[in-house]
Design an enzyme around this catalytic site. Structure first.
Site, PDB file in Angstrom:
ATOM      1  N   HIS A 201       0.800  -1.232   0.000  1.00  0.00           N
ATOM      2  CA  HIS A 201       0.000   0.000   0.000  1.00  0.00           C
ATOM      3  C   HIS A 201       0.828   1.277   0.000  1.00  0.00           C
ATOM      4  CE1 HIS A 201       0.738  -0.424   4.375  1.00  0.00           C
ATOM      5  NE2 HIS A 201       0.620   0.882   4.405  1.00  0.00           N
TER       6      HIS A 201
HETATM    7  C1  UD1 Z   1      -2.458   5.234   5.710  1.00  0.00           C
HETATM    8  C2  UD1 Z   1      -1.223   5.835   6.366  1.00  0.00           C
HETATM    9  C3  UD1 Z   1      -0.075   4.831   6.275  1.00  0.00           C
HETATM   10  C4  UD1 Z   1      -0.468   3.496   6.869  1.00  0.00           C
HETATM   11  C5  UD1 Z   1      -1.753   2.992   6.210  1.00  0.00           C
HETATM   12  C6  UD1 Z   1      -2.222   1.749   6.907  1.00  0.00           C
HETATM   13  C7  UD1 Z   1      -0.887   8.285   6.212  1.00  0.00           C
HETATM   14  C8  UD1 Z   1      -0.145   9.349   5.515  1.00  0.00           C
HETATM   15  N1  UD1 Z   1      -0.790   7.052   5.658  1.00  0.00           N
HETATM   16  O1  UD1 Z   1      -2.161   5.038   4.331  1.00  0.00           O
HETATM   17  O2  UD1 Z   1       1.035   5.339   7.008  1.00  0.00           O
HETATM   18  O3  UD1 Z   1       0.573   2.579   6.654  1.00  0.00           O
HETATM   19  O4  UD1 Z   1      -2.781   4.002   6.338  1.00  0.00           O
HETATM   20  O5  UD1 Z   1      -3.124   1.024   6.147  1.00  0.00           O
HETATM   21  O6  UD1 Z   1      -1.520   8.517   7.211  1.00  0.00           O
HETATM   22  N2  UD1 Z   1      -9.478   4.201   1.340  1.00  0.00           N
HETATM   23  C9  UD1 Z   1     -10.690   3.587   1.235  1.00  0.00           C
HETATM   24  N3  UD1 Z   1     -11.305   3.178   2.386  1.00  0.00           N
HETATM   25  C10 UD1 Z   1     -10.777   3.370   3.606  1.00  0.00           C
HETATM   26  C11 UD1 Z   1      -9.547   4.011   3.692  1.00  0.00           C
HETATM   27  C12 UD1 Z   1      -8.902   4.416   2.553  1.00  0.00           C
HETATM   28  O7  UD1 Z   1     -11.212   3.399   0.142  1.00  0.00           O
HETATM   29  O8  UD1 Z   1     -11.403   2.955   4.607  1.00  0.00           O
HETATM   30  C13 UD1 Z   1      -8.775   4.585   0.089  1.00  0.00           C
HETATM   31  C14 UD1 Z   1      -9.130   5.976  -0.421  1.00  0.00           C
HETATM   32  O9  UD1 Z   1      -9.089   5.926  -1.812  1.00  0.00           O
HETATM   33  C15 UD1 Z   1      -7.954   6.805   0.086  1.00  0.00           C
HETATM   34  C16 UD1 Z   1      -6.798   5.809   0.010  1.00  0.00           C
HETATM   35  O10 UD1 Z   1      -7.370   4.570   0.328  1.00  0.00           O
HETATM   36  O11 UD1 Z   1      -7.727   7.949  -0.680  1.00  0.00           O
HETATM   37  C17 UD1 Z   1      -5.653   6.127   0.938  1.00  0.00           C
HETATM   38  O12 UD1 Z   1      -6.087   6.251   2.304  1.00  0.00           O
HETATM   39  P1  UD1 Z   1      -5.200   7.113   3.350  1.00  0.00           P
HETATM   40  O13 UD1 Z   1      -5.718   6.922   4.717  1.00  0.00           O
HETATM   41  O14 UD1 Z   1      -5.044   8.518   2.872  1.00  0.00           O
HETATM   42  O15 UD1 Z   1      -3.770   6.476   3.216  1.00  0.00           O
HETATM   43  P2  UD1 Z   1      -3.321   4.957   3.273  1.00  0.00           P
HETATM   44  O16 UD1 Z   1      -2.662   4.613   2.000  1.00  0.00           O
HETATM   45  O17 UD1 Z   1      -4.459   4.132   3.742  1.00  0.00           O
HETATM   46  N1  UDP Z   2      -3.793  -6.509   8.520  1.00  0.00           N
HETATM   47  C1  UDP Z   2      -5.094  -7.005   8.631  1.00  0.00           C
HETATM   48  N2  UDP Z   2      -5.783  -7.315   7.498  1.00  0.00           N
HETATM   49  C2  UDP Z   2      -5.247  -7.155   6.246  1.00  0.00           C
HETATM   50  C3  UDP Z   2      -3.934  -6.654   6.143  1.00  0.00           C
HETATM   51  C4  UDP Z   2      -3.231  -6.334   7.297  1.00  0.00           C
HETATM   52  O1  UDP Z   2      -5.592  -7.178   9.749  1.00  0.00           O
HETATM   53  O2  UDP Z   2      -5.932  -7.464   5.261  1.00  0.00           O
HETATM   54  C5  UDP Z   2      -3.063  -6.157   9.755  1.00  0.00           C
HETATM   55  C6  UDP Z   2      -1.669  -6.721   9.910  1.00  0.00           C
HETATM   56  O3  UDP Z   2      -1.693  -7.995  10.521  1.00  0.00           O
HETATM   57  C7  UDP Z   2      -1.033  -5.685  10.816  1.00  0.00           C
HETATM   58  C8  UDP Z   2      -1.655  -4.384  10.359  1.00  0.00           C
HETATM   59  O4  UDP Z   2      -2.863  -4.747   9.709  1.00  0.00           O
HETATM   60  O5  UDP Z   2      -1.400  -5.918  12.163  1.00  0.00           O
HETATM   61  C9  UDP Z   2      -0.756  -3.627   9.432  1.00  0.00           C
HETATM   62  O6  UDP Z   2      -1.448  -2.532   8.915  1.00  0.00           O
HETATM   63  P1  UDP Z   2      -1.044  -1.816   7.560  1.00  0.00           P
HETATM   64  O7  UDP Z   2      -0.179  -2.700   6.744  1.00  0.00           O
HETATM   65  O8  UDP Z   2      -2.296  -1.303   6.969  1.00  0.00           O
HETATM   66  O9  UDP Z   2      -0.251  -0.517   8.072  1.00  0.00           O
HETATM   67  P2  UDP Z   2       1.273  -0.269   8.467  1.00  0.00           P
HETATM   68  O10 UDP Z   2       1.651  -1.232   9.517  1.00  0.00           O
HETATM   69  O11 UDP Z   2       2.079  -0.371   7.229  1.00  0.00           O
HETATM   70  O12 UDP Z   2       1.272   1.149   8.956  1.00  0.00           O
END
Ligand code: UD1
Ligand code: UDP
Length: 358
Positions: A201
Site C-alpha cells: 500500500h
Molecule cells: C495510511 C497511512 C499509512 C499506513 C496505512 C495503513 C498516512 C499518511 N498514511 O495510508 O502510514 O501505513 O494508512 O493502512 O496517514 N481508502 C478507502 N477506504 C478506507 C480508507 C482508505 O477506500 O477505509 C482509500 C481511499 O481511496 C484513500 C486511500 O485509500 O484515498 C488512501 O487512504 P489514506 O488513509 O489517505 O492512506 P493509506 O494509504 O491508507
Molecule cells: N492486517 C489485517 N488485514 C489485512 C492486512 C493487514 O488485519 O488485510 C493487519 C496486519 O496484521 C497488521 C496491520 O494490519 O497488524 C498492518 O497494517 P497496515 O499494513 O495497513 O499498516 P502499516 O503497519 O504499514 O502502517
C-alpha cells in the site's frame, strides 16, 4: 483524570487495544476513545473493533480521505473542538499516520500532555509521509514510548530530552500475543498447499503505474510456482482500477478484500513467507519467525532486519524472485524475537503513565 486515545487508520487499532486494557487495569481514570475516521470501510475499521474487543469510539470525527493537507487539517479542526470541550489530562497518539501528527499538534498548541506510542522509529527517508509524521510528532510529544532501543538512539540524536523517553517494547506484539487463542481458532479458509501472503500500500509502490505493473507481473510469475494470496488495500485497489491494469486473477494468484485481524494473522502464521511494504507486518513476521521480503529500500524498523526475519528487497524484482526461490527451497531467513517484544508493552506504558499521575 481523563486519558484520551486518538486512532484513525488500520494499524492504530492493534496498537491502542493493549494500552487501553492495561490502563483500565492499572489507573483509576476515565478513558476516551476518539476515532478520526481516516479509515472508514468496514474491513479497514469496524471489523477491528470486534476482533480486538475495543469499545465503540466515544467520538467519531468522520474525516475520511483526502490529500495530506486536507486530511491532516480536517483531523485538527474536528479534534480541536473535542479537546476544548473534553479537556483531557493526557492524549495518547499511535504510530505514524496523518491522524497521529494532527492530534499531537492540536495537543501541543492547547498545552495538553501528549504521549506518542511507537516513538523514535526512523527510515531517514523524508519522501515518505510517515517519516514526516514521526519526526514532527516526536518533537512535540511530552512522553515517548519506543518499541526498541534504536528508537531511543534516534530520539536522543534528534535532541529529545532523555527523561521523556521510555523503551517499553512493541504494543503490536502485545495484540498478537493476547489473541493467539482466537487466531488458532480462526475460520478463514487456509489454502492447503504452501502459499505466500502479499500486501502492498505504500504510495512509492502503488501510486506509480509502471512500478505497480512491474510488481504485479513479478507476483504473477511467482504464482506459477506457489500460491499467492493478496488481500488488496483500498489505496492499491483504487490505483489498480484507475490504471486499468488487469491482474491475472484465479488459479494460484488470489486477490482478496482486506481481512479482519484474526483471520489475517491466521493466514500470516501459516504462510511460507510474506511479501509486503507494511510496517506492522515486518514486525509480526519477525515475532512469528516467518520470512518477510519487504518491497522497500529502507525500513524504520531495522531490528526486524538485524535481529528478525526481514530482508529488504527494495524495488529489485529479480532479487525478490531469487529470495522467493531460496525460501521455497527451505533456505528462508530465520531470526530471533527482539527484546521487550513480549506482550507486556501496554503494561509498561500504563506503569509510566501512572508514575506521571498527579
Ligand atoms: C495510511 C497511512 C499509512 C499506513 C496505512 C495503513 C498516512 C499518511 N498514511 O495510508 O502510514 O501505513 O494508512 O493502512 O496517514 N481508502 C478507502 N477506504 C478506507 C480508507 C482508505 O477506500 O477505509 C482509500 C481511499 O481511496 C484513500 C486511500 O485509500 O484515498 C488512501 O487512504 P489514506 O488513509 O489517505 O492512506 P493509506 O494509504 O491508507
Ligand atoms: N492486517 C489485517 N488485514 C489485512 C492486512 C493487514 O488485519 O488485510 C493487519 C496486519 O496484521 C497488521 C496491520 O494490519 O497488524 C498492518 O497494517 P497496515 O499494513 O495497513 O499498516 P502499516 O503497519 O504499514 O502502517
Amino acid at each position: 483524570m481523563k486519558i484520551a486515545h486518538v486512532v484513525g487508520a488500520r494499524p492504530n487499532f492493534m496498537k491502542v487495544a493493549p494500552v487501553w486494557r492495561a490502563i483500565e487495569k492499572e489507573i483509576v481514570c476515565r478513558q476516551i476513545l476518539i476515532h478520526t475516521g481516516q479509515h472508514y470501510d468496514v474491513n479497514m475499521s469496524e471489523l477491528f473493533f470486534t476482533d480486538l474487543g475495543l469499545p465503540e469510539p466515544d467520538y467519531f470525527l468522520g474525516v475520511g480521505s483526502g490529500t495530506h493537507g486536507v486530511q491532516t487539517a480536517a483531523v485538527m479542526l474536528a479534534f480541536e473542538k473535542v479537546v476544548m470541550a473534553l479537556k483531557p489530562d493526557t492524549v495518547l497518539v499511535y504510530g505514524d499516520v496523518n491522524s497521529t501528527l494532527a492530534a499531537a499538534l492540536v495537543c501541543a498548541k492547547q498545552i495538553i500532555s501528549v504521549a506518542h506510542v511507537e516513538a523514535g522509529l526512523r527510515s531517514f527517508d523524508r519522501t515518505m509521509p510517515e517519516e514526516i509524521n514521526r519526526v514532527l510528532t516526536d518533537q512535540i510529544a511530552d512522553l515517548l514510548f519506543t518499541p526498541s532501543k534504536d528508537g531511543d538512539e534516534n530520539l536522543l540524536q534528534q535532541g529529545i530530552d532523555p527523561e521523556k523517553i521510555h523503551c517499553v517494547g512493541n504494543v503490536m506484539i502485545d495484540t498478537l500475543v493476547s489473541l493467539q487463542g482466537a487466531i488458532a481458532e480462526a475460520t478463514v479458509e487456509i489454502p492447503s498447499e504452501r502459499f505466500l501472503l502479499v500486501t502492498l500500500h505504500r504510495p512509492s509502490n502503488v501510486d506509480h503505474e509502471e512500478k505497480l505493473k512491474e510488481i504485479v507481473e513479478t507476483l504473477a510469475e511467482i504464482s506459477r510456482e506457489v500460491t499467492v494470496l493478496f488481500p488488496v488495500h483500498p489505496r492499491t485497489a483504487a490505483r489498480i482500477s484507475d490504471s486499468g491494469l488487469t491482474l491475472p486473477e484465479g488459479g494460484n494468484f488470489q486477490l482478496l478484500d482486506p481481512l479482519g485481524y484474526i483471520d489475517f494473522v491466521a493466514l500470516e502464521k501459516k504462510a511460507v513467507a510474506v511479501i509486503t511494504d507494511s510496517g506492522g507486518m515486518q514486525e509480526e513476521t519477525t515475532y512469528l519467525g516467518i520470512p518477510c521480503l519487504t518491497v522497500r529500500a529502507n525500513t524504520e524498523r531495522p531490528v526486524t532486519v538485524t535481529t528478525g526475519t526481514n530482508i529488504l528487497v527494495g524495488g529489485d524484482m529479480k532479487l525478490l524472485r531469487e529470495e522467493v526461490t531460496k525460501i521455497l527451497s527451505g533456505d528462508g531467513k530465520t531470526g530471533e524475537i527482539p527484546p521487550l517484544w513480549d506482550g507486556k508493552a501496554g503494561k509498561r506504558i500504563a506503569a509510566v503513565l501512572k508514575g506521571h499521575q498527579g
